[in-house]
Design a protein around this motif. Structure first.
Motif, PDB file in Angstrom:
ATOM      1  N   ASP A 236       0.830  -1.208   0.000  1.00 11.48           N
ATOM      2  CA  ASP A 236       0.000   0.000   0.000  1.00 11.48           C
ATOM      3  C   ASP A 236       0.859   1.251   0.000  1.00 11.48           C
ATOM      4  OD1 ASP A 236      -2.112   1.739   0.136  1.00 11.48           O
ATOM      5  OD2 ASP A 236      -2.520   1.393   2.264  1.00 11.48           O
ATOM      6  N   CYS A 237       1.947   1.242   0.791  1.00 11.61           N
ATOM      7  CA  CYS A 237       2.850   2.391   0.844  1.00 11.61           C
ATOM      8  C   CYS A 237       3.529   2.617  -0.495  1.00 11.61           C
ATOM      9  CB  CYS A 237       3.881   2.166   1.957  1.00 11.61           C
ATOM     10  SG  CYS A 237       5.147   3.451   2.064  1.00 11.61           S
ATOM     11  N   LEU A 238       4.016   1.553  -1.137  1.00 17.64           N
ATOM     12  CA  LEU A 238       4.687   1.701  -2.427  1.00 17.64           C
ATOM     13  C   LEU A 238       3.710   2.146  -3.516  1.00 17.64           C
ATOM     14  CD1 LEU A 238       7.112  -1.365  -2.400  1.00 17.64           C
ATOM     15  CD2 LEU A 238       7.625   1.028  -1.907  1.00 17.64           C
ATOM     16  N   ALA A 239       2.450   1.712  -3.415  1.00 18.06           N
ATOM     17  CA  ALA A 239       1.457   2.165  -4.385  1.00 18.06           C
ATOM     18  C   ALA A 239       1.198   3.669  -4.249  1.00 18.06           C
ATOM     19  CB  ALA A 239       0.161   1.375  -4.213  1.00 18.06           C
ATOM     20  N   GLN A 240       1.148   4.145  -3.008  1.00 18.46           N
ATOM     21  CA  GLN A 240       0.971   5.580  -2.790  1.00 18.46           C
ATOM     22  C   GLN A 240       2.179   6.365  -3.325  1.00 18.46           C
ATOM     23  OE1 GLN A 240      -1.642   7.080  -1.715  1.00 18.46           O
ATOM     24  NE2 GLN A 240      -2.857   5.593  -0.567  1.00 18.46           N
ATOM     25  N   LEU A 241       3.375   5.825  -3.131  1.00 19.76           N
ATOM     26  CA  LEU A 241       4.564   6.490  -3.650  1.00 19.76           C
ATOM     27  C   LEU A 241       4.556   6.541  -5.178  1.00 19.76           C
ATOM     28  CD1 LEU A 241       7.312   5.060  -1.273  1.00 19.76           C
ATOM     29  CD2 LEU A 241       6.618   7.451  -1.463  1.00 19.76           C
ATOM     30  N   HIS A 242       4.120   5.459  -5.794  1.00 22.52           N
ATOM     31  CA  HIS A 242       4.063   5.437  -7.254  1.00 22.52           C
ATOM     32  C   HIS A 242       3.076   6.482  -7.778  1.00 22.52           C
ATOM     33  CE1 HIS A 242       3.847   4.011 -11.369  1.00 22.52           C
ATOM     34  NE2 HIS A 242       2.551   3.798 -11.232  1.00 22.52           N
ATOM     35  N   GLN A 243       1.915   6.603  -7.140  1.00 20.01           N
ATOM     36  CA  GLN A 243       0.939   7.588  -7.563  1.00 20.01           C
ATOM     37  C   GLN A 243       1.455   9.010  -7.371  1.00 20.01           C
ATOM     38  OE1 GLN A 243      -1.978   6.906  -9.094  1.00 20.01           O
ATOM     39  NE2 GLN A 243      -2.212   9.135  -9.385  1.00 20.01           N
ATOM     40  N   LEU A 244       2.144   9.243  -6.244  1.00 21.53           N
ATOM     41  CA  LEU A 244       2.710  10.568  -5.998  1.00 21.53           C
ATOM     42  C   LEU A 244       3.812  10.880  -6.996  1.00 21.53           C
ATOM     43  CD1 LEU A 244       2.947  13.113  -4.256  1.00 21.53           C
ATOM     44  CD2 LEU A 244       4.466  11.825  -2.731  1.00 21.53           C
ATOM     45  N   TRP A 245       4.613   9.887  -7.355  1.00 21.44           N
ATOM     46  CA  TRP A 245       5.691  10.090  -8.332  1.00 21.44           C
ATOM     47  C   TRP A 245       5.122  10.483  -9.695  1.00 21.44           C
ATOM     48  CZ3 TRP A 245       7.209   7.247 -12.768  1.00 21.44           C
ATOM     49  CH2 TRP A 245       8.467   7.590 -13.267  1.00 21.44           C
ATOM     50  N   GLN A 246       3.987   9.922 -10.059  1.00 21.97           N
ATOM     51  CA  GLN A 246       3.353  10.285 -11.312  1.00 21.97           C
ATOM     52  C   GLN A 246       2.734  11.683 -11.244  1.00 21.97           C
ATOM     53  OE1 GLN A 246       0.630   6.990 -11.984  1.00 21.97           O
ATOM     54  NE2 GLN A 246       2.057   6.040 -13.438  1.00 21.97           N
ATOM     55  N   ASP A 247       2.076  12.004 -10.127  1.00 20.15           N
ATOM     56  CA  ASP A 247       1.436  13.314  -9.997  1.00 20.15           C
ATOM     57  C   ASP A 247       2.454  14.447  -9.942  1.00 20.15           C
ATOM     58  OD1 ASP A 247      -0.949  11.968  -9.967  1.00 20.15           O
ATOM     59  OD2 ASP A 247      -1.195  12.053  -7.786  1.00 20.15           O
ATOM     60  N   ALA A 248       3.644  14.165  -9.393  1.00 20.36           N
ATOM     61  CA  ALA A 248       4.643  15.226  -9.232  1.00 20.36           C
ATOM     62  C   ALA A 248       5.173  15.739 -10.559  1.00 20.36           C
ATOM     63  CB  ALA A 248       5.810  14.716  -8.372  1.00 20.36           C
ATOM     64  N   GLU A 249       4.954  14.997 -11.638  1.00 21.70           N
ATOM     65  CA  GLU A 249       5.441  15.432 -12.946  1.00 21.70           C
ATOM     66  C   GLU A 249       4.499  16.432 -13.604  1.00 21.70           C
ATOM     67  OE1 GLU A 249       7.193  13.314 -17.030  1.00 21.70           O
ATOM     68  OE2 GLU A 249       5.865  12.225 -15.658  1.00 21.70           O
ATOM     69  N   GLN A 250       3.279  16.525 -13.129  1.00 17.84           N
ATOM     70  CA  GLN A 250       2.271  17.356 -13.787  1.00 17.84           C
ATOM     71  C   GLN A 250       2.439  18.823 -13.415  1.00 17.84           C
ATOM     72  OE1 GLN A 250      -1.571  15.806 -12.760  1.00 17.84           O
ATOM     73  NE2 GLN A 250      -1.066  13.708 -13.342  1.00 17.84           N
ATOM     74  N   ARG A 251       1.835  19.665 -14.255  1.00 17.50           N
ATOM     75  CA  ARG A 251       1.731  21.094 -13.983  1.00 17.50           C
ATOM     76  C   ARG A 251       0.248  21.423 -13.850  1.00 17.50           C
ATOM     77  NH1 ARG A 251       6.266  24.209 -15.004  1.00 17.50           N
ATOM     78  NH2 ARG A 251       4.911  26.036 -15.255  1.00 17.50           N
TER      79      ARG A 251
END
Length: 586
Positions: A256-271
């Protein structure tokens, strides 16, 4: 107000009067005489003729101490304060001020020494640390800063474990201390070293691994081992079979923690726009942090309020374009990066603060730590765009002159005792280290201006050199110590000692993990539960990369293994290829 100020009419009321706000201090000790010399600007010749020889009691108002490390410096200070509080019942915690060049460097050691005693322990000394930025003090802020900069992080195994060590993050994913240790062992054994997954490794420029030794790679091995229960490769991946039974719940929380990190890593690229980032960051606080302590809840609420204020400020400035996460994060956390002057200062406990203006107010005792050569006066790195630093003129501000003035302020603010310490010995070879040039000048001035009635050198009576370790025999013979735990090492052992161990029945339900440890290794569990003896002599450091070169311990173990095999072959009369086995071992 000047037109209503009738100065000339009231001038005659103050003729012949002098308003002197200075309060004369007693001069029956060394510190008072030194301060009186500074007030009257006496020279060395005038000082020698003004003051008679001092006794040992009169010299106690000024003391110098040396230690081998920063931690030992704090331990020596703790011992000294306990001695002072025991000798003078009127001395309160708030009467003591401790100042250092940079309190951030001493924060961890202060918490380790002063914070390890329970409030019921008579050695407990309440303390406060001022001049610290909240980001360096609060684990939640450090974790939040790391999450917001996830696109720039290499995401090593140690970084993930540090993130899970934050209490608010562990509570959010319901990870207990035992489950956290299990996850650490599993990740290490499953080969997790660097990177979140294959895409993250490529984004960091690590193309050769192709997902190998990433966090997702290790998690996949763990879940395959739980599903298959053996080490049969499946689609090129070898399962890690140690995850089994009820312990697999910890693996689910880690997933669950790694899934949250993956989602945050994807969102951090957006503007995104300001309103969109506000919603995303509020969700991030809910998804990552749960704190049951009042201080943690207050900090989380403060973060939410600051995020709303930052968004409102940007909207008022008519910022309508999309922004990156780095921009909004810097604006959001900027108020937490700087320390404020009234931050827990004069809170009724022993005060630790940085040497800076408005700190040197009168205290009964003033302690100056970290007065090392090169550390004080503090060095300021010149900036390329600072034209004043490149073209210095008389009257320009100098940091070294400011520190000289701060030392003078601290010296004058001490009312009864001034204590100065520095790292006087190297912790590796015990070689002598010089103090700050300002402290050296002060010591030279004292040695030339005052003498003792006994005829011994003054600096020898004022300086105490502490040993490298807190369990030194000197603390049993000549130096006071309140760490009485070390005295047991020097007590004589009785010839015959029998300590019968009474039977003990558990008063509460025994956890399954404790029962499993007892079945697996009863002797080890007995020593740990009843005798409080642990066989883990050291905690192995977490590696963020694979080891390609053997260290000294590995070389020793390899040589020892080859020697054992050689002796076994010789006793049995079997041939043994030393060079071949050595090549295989390497």
């Amino acid at each position: 107000m000047d037109e209503f100020d009738q100065t000339q009419q009231h001038l005659q009321l103050f003729q012949g009067q002098r308003v002197d706000l200075f309060e004369a201090r007693p001069t029956d000790h060394l510190l008072g005489q030194l301060q009186d010399d500074i007030l009257n600007l006496r020279t060395l010749e005038e000082t020698r003729s003004q003051w008679p020889a001092l006794t040992a009691e009169q010299c106690a108002s000024v003391q110098f101490a040396t230690a081998h490390s920063l931690l030992r410096e704090i331990e020596v200070l703790h011992n000294d304060l306990l001695q002072q509080f025991a000798a003078d019942p009127t001395l309160q915690y708030r009467d003591v001020m401790v100042m250092v060049p940079d309190v951030a460097q001493y924060s961890a050691a202060i918490h380790a020494v002063f914070g390890r005693f329970d409030k019921t322990d008579p050695r407990c000394i309440p303390f406060t640390i001022a001049d610290q930025a909240q980001q360096h003090e609060e684990p939640i802020l450090r974790a939040l800063r790391y999450l917001l900069s996830i696109r720039r992080q290499r995401f090593g195994l140690s970084e993930l474990l540090d993130l899970l060590d934050v209490p608010a993050v562990a509570q959010r994913f319901s990870l207990t201390d035992l489950e956290r240790e299990q996850c650490q062992d599993w990740l290490q054994q499953a080969g997790a070293r660097l990177g979140l997954h294959a895409e993250h490794q490529q984004q960091q420029g690590i193309y050769a691994l192709d997902g190998q030794h990433s966090m997702w790679f290790a998690l996949q091995r763990m879940l395959l081992g739980y599903a298959f229960g053996d080490q049969t490769p499946w689609l090129g991946t070898v399962p890690y079979a140690a995850v089994k039974g009820l312990d697999a719940a910890a693996a689910g929380k880690l997933a669950d923690c790694l899934a949250q990190l993956h989602q945050l890593w994807q969102d951090a690229e957006q503007r995104l726009t300001i309103e969109q980032w506000q919603q995303r960051l509020l969700q991030l606080l809910e998804q990552w942090f749960v704190d049951e302590e009042p201080a943690g809840q207050e900090l989380l609420q403060q973060l939410r309020s600051e995020l709303v204020d930052t968004a409102a400020l940007m909207q008022a400035a008519s910022i309508t374009e999309t922004l990156s996460l780095e921009v909004i994060a810097d604006a959001w956390l900027a108020p937490f990066d700087s320390s404020s002057l009234p931050q827990r200062f004069l809170a009724g406990a022993v005060n630790f603060a940085t040497l800076m203006p408005m700190r040197a107010i009168p205290f009964r005792q003033v302690h100056l730590l970290g007065m090392n050569d090169g550390a004080f006066p503090r060095q300021v790195q010149k900036q390329d765009f600072d034209l004043m630093a490149q073209h210095y003129r008389p009257g320009d501000r100098s940091r070294r002159d400011d520190d000289r003035y701060l030392l003078l302020e601290a010296l004058l603010s001490a009312r009864e005792r001034l204590r100065i310490s520095w790292l006087g010995r190297d912790k590796f070879d015990n070689s002598a280290l010089e103090p700050s040039v300002l402290i050296a000048q002060l010591r030279e001035h004292l040695s030339q201006g005052w003498t003792l009635t006994t005829g011994t050198p003054l600096l020898d009576a004022l300086t105490v050199e502490h040993p490298l370790q807190p369990f030194s025999r000197r603390y049993l013979q000549e130096l006071p110590s309140y760490h009485y735990e070390w005295q047991r090492f020097y007590q004589p052992k009785p010839s015959e000692t029998q300590w019968p161990l009474p039977a003990r029945m558990p008063q509460t339900a025994v956890p399954l993990a404790v029962l499993s440890d007892f079945v697996r290794d009863p002797v080890r569990c007995f020593f740990r539960q009843r005798l409080q003896v642990s066989f883990e002599f050291f905690e192995q450091s977490v590696a963020d990369h694979e080891t390609f070169v053997a260290n000294a311990l590995d070389h020793y173990q390899l040589r020892q293994r080859l020697v054992d095999q050689l002796w076994s072959a010789m006793r049995q009369g079997l041939p043994f290829d030393v060079l071949g086995q050595l090549t295989v071992a390497r």
